[in-house]
Design a protein around this motif. Sequence first.
Motif, PDB file in Angstrom:
ATOM      1  N   THR B  31     -77.529  58.896 -17.335  1.00 41.83           N
ATOM      2  CA  THR B  31     -78.858  58.280 -17.322  1.00 41.83           C
ATOM      3  C   THR B  31     -79.595  58.762 -18.559  1.00 41.83           C
ATOM      4  N   ASN B  33     -83.180  58.540 -20.680  1.00 43.45           N
ATOM      5  CA  ASN B  33     -84.579  58.128 -20.728  1.00 43.45           C
ATOM      6  C   ASN B  33     -85.171  58.590 -22.045  1.00 43.45           C
ATOM      7  N   ARG B  45     -83.884  62.364 -22.728  1.00 41.51           N
ATOM      8  CA  ARG B  45     -83.451  63.175 -21.592  1.00 41.51           C
ATOM      9  C   ARG B  45     -82.177  62.543 -21.035  1.00 41.51           C
ATOM     10  N   GLY B 268     -81.208  53.826 -17.140  1.00 40.05           N
ATOM     11  CA  GLY B 268     -82.379  54.397 -17.788  1.00 40.05           C
ATOM     12  C   GLY B 268     -83.050  53.414 -18.729  1.00 40.05           C
TER      13      GLY B 268
END
Lengths: 772, 282
Positions: B31, B33, B45, B268
């Motif tokens: 994921t 972000n 992140r 994400g």
Amino acid sequence: MKYFLLFLCLTYSTIHAQKFTISGSIKDEESGEHLIGANIYNLGTNQGTAANNYGFFSLTLNGDSVRLRVSYIGYSPKTINFFLAQDTVINIGLSNSSLLEEVVVTGTIEDKIQESSRMGIMDIPIEQIKAMPAFMGETDVFKVLQLLPGVQSGSEGTSGLYVRGGGPDQNLILLDGVPVYNAAHLFGFLSVFNADAINHVELIKGGFPARYGGRLSSVIDINMKEGNLKKIKGEGSISLIASKLTLEGPIKKDKASFIISARRTYIDILARPFLKNAGDSEGDAGYYFYDLNSKINYRINERNRVYLSAYLGNDKAYSKYKETYDYDARSTESEDEAGLRWGNITTALRWNNIINKKLFSNITATYSRYRFDVFAKYNEKITEAGKPPVFEFYNSQYVSGIRDYALKMDFDFVPTPNHYIKFGAQGIQHLFTPGVFNYKSNEEADTTFGQKKTSANEFYLYAEDDFLITEKLKINAGLHASGFYVNSKFYSSLQPRISGRYLLHKNLSAKASYAHMTQFIHLLTNAGLGLPTDLWVPATENIGPEKSTLTSVGFAYYLNQKYELSLEGYYKKMKGLIEYQEGASFLDIEKDWQTKVATGVGQSYGSELLLQKKVGKFSGWLGYTLSWTYRKFDEVNNGKWFPYKYDRRHDTEIALSYKLKENKEFSVVWVYGTGTALSLPTSTYEGANGSVQYYEGRNEYRMRPYHRLDVSYTTKKKTKWGERSWSISVYNVYNRRNPFFMDIGSDRQGNKKFIQYSLFPVLPSIAYHFNF
Amino acid sequence: MRHILLIVIFICSACEMALEIDVPKEKPKLTLNSYFTTDSLWVARVTLSRYILEDDYNYADVKNAIVVIYQNNIALDTLEHDGYQSYVSKNNRPVNNGLYEIRVKAEGYESVSASSFIPFAVPIENVEVTGAENNYTVKVKFQERLGEENFYIIKAEMEETRIDNQTGQTYVGRSPIYLESDDPLFNEEGYYYDGFIFGDGLIADKAVSLVFKTSQFLPEDSKLIIYLRTLSSDLYKYQITYDLQQTTSGDPFAQPVSVYNNINKGYGIFAGYSEFTYVVNN
């Protein structure tokens, strides 16, 4: 003498060359009730016709000896011989075969599936509907229609109909020609139609004749009984959840009759003692529904007849609490009531006129209203010594519904046996109330918000001809032209319809049909709970009408003079469909519905197989549907196609009944359907400020397959006053846990799991029927 | 409406039967972000997704990933893990309208990538504040960039000098101002935290004038700061769908919401934005 013989020959040949019309009606001999769709055939020439929805027929033949064969399912056929030398009016009575001892009707060869030009049309004899196992002892017309190929049920136990990939809003449900907008009792578990008050049920799922319009997917045309013209009759039943009583009879023998049929549940009464024991405060909660069908039929003369029919039905779920408490010198009395109600009213005033032997007219004025409301009331009285009492109150109500006034004219014109022409027109004035919230309290004045009422005018004109071109080729071609005027916006639509058959063999025909349909009203429905909260809304300047084209091809085969076998393939395209956008909810009533919906397209295709035996000791059918149904909306599922919630790859139904003896009948129903499509989150991941649930796509997953076996056994006995019968039914015999919905929950150890919720385990029921 | 729900639940629960169903378990995916704008260093992140039925409420940080920013297929910067939660660049900042790509590799997981850009900032031309205590009208004017589809977030803050009651020292503090509007533009779109998020689909003219109201008190010596954030379409779609999923969570009548995701082979958001601030001295 020579001249006399010559005169006779000339007269004879003139008579032979001339055509004469036989017209009249076909009725139940005992009750005088018209037999809708009964067949009348001249066995000599194989020319024939069927009685229309009002029992009228017209058949033009050459002047000659005729052998008329008159037949109707469940009735003993009759043959009438006479010499046709002039226009003739005959009213024919048929005897119900169940009333005759030792009679086994082996078939009605005149009613041949392969010879009809119509496709996708099913007539279900009401006796066959009644013979099927009943859910909780209550016979339900819609639950039997769900057993037909191409018709799928909604959630477990519900009566919703999903026809060839269409939604429940795309069914035109007509009760005596009046649209019924919400056909659900008991949150959809039963339909509103009381089988005891019904004469005839027809389902059209394709090859739509031009006389029908306004919906995309099906027409369910239900006719109420007219009332016995000969003598007072009654019937009724007591089941686990409801009782009903029907009375019918002559107001004036052979001239005027009435029928009145009422039904009510007693779930509230049965549940009351349990609720009383469970609570401390003085309170009551429950649910009930009732419905009432009535009809008056008056024969003015041989040519004119009027009918007045009405349906009234309501459901109500409620809770009421009353409390009194004292604190110091202060006493407070409060009453709290909340609930929801919904119901339909339909009324039709109809005038049948036989204008001449070839032309029949029916003029109908109708009123239809569906209303749903949720209400909450709270009243409080506070009394304190030495002070005037203080009153506080709170009332709120959320109302939605639709109301129609309509005037309709239909004409049947039968110029020759090779043409059956129908034409007519209808105008409807709609009033939509798509969700108005009203709030009032001692602190706030009357406040109303929500959607505005909208009125709209709809009309249509149609003409169709059922045309026998050659012995092998017969078509039904027509045009349906409609218009809709709302908020200064006018929509119009020309809808060609054609269906036909070509006889490949005396027992086998190939059939094809094409129908263009337009629907000017939409149903805003939530994710499949099928609640009465679904809102009827009109096409507007922003949201246009729904349209579809349906093409079908198939074969019809009459097997061994006993079985009807049909195989149909279809392809349906739909556009202008609406659906709540992602995240939209009907709870958000302050937002205009038009901003909460997405418009898109749909397609459905598949094939349906039906093997049916209509008469005899052993009757019923086997149906199988293989189908695909998809939807596409720009704002939903990233604009990609997704399976419709009721996309069901395989759907199989077996419905059989067997008469062990004349008074003992055994029925069995087995259904199997691919699991309902649903959206499930499969992963979760870190989002901007919290967790995000990841959905692979809309309706990507399937619930478990649905299957169920129901059985029933009915035994009848003649009594001094008439007949009584007991029906023992078992719903879901092998206790299959069929899925109702799925959610994420926890097991006993607290671990997260996908949990499937089911509603109905094995449910035995018993019902007592009587007639006199 | 809750009554309907209660009654339906009552009726259905009277005979409900629950059955556990096995749904195939999905392996964790990367994921990513990352929001980026011209004034900030690159920050990303990287965490792991979880199977929906896992009981752990934390998302595992991926600390051994290789996170590289590309422009025109040329590597610009490799972000380094800061030891806490994020991968950051040391001194590289994105520029306006630049199209960037991010690629993330981590051993044991399928590599992910995404691309997005920073739209040009749209300057606020004028802000006019009228009214009196607890009843102010705020008019914001700006010029739309024509020829492209724009998405915005507009929000306001108040800046004032405050005194710490304990120390007696003064400091400058900011607090959100809650704006209200009758503009039909915002009926179509949504409320976003302390402001509004909207697209320009319903804006007809190049010159845009938006009217807001607030009932919050604006002291005489305070400043009203209006932020006009211009979003890439990726960020707009993500924000709208993310908010919708959060607000409808638990509503059984609401349709499920798929949150917008522009990460190939993963989850994400990688999206740019720019921001213009306008300060009004009260």
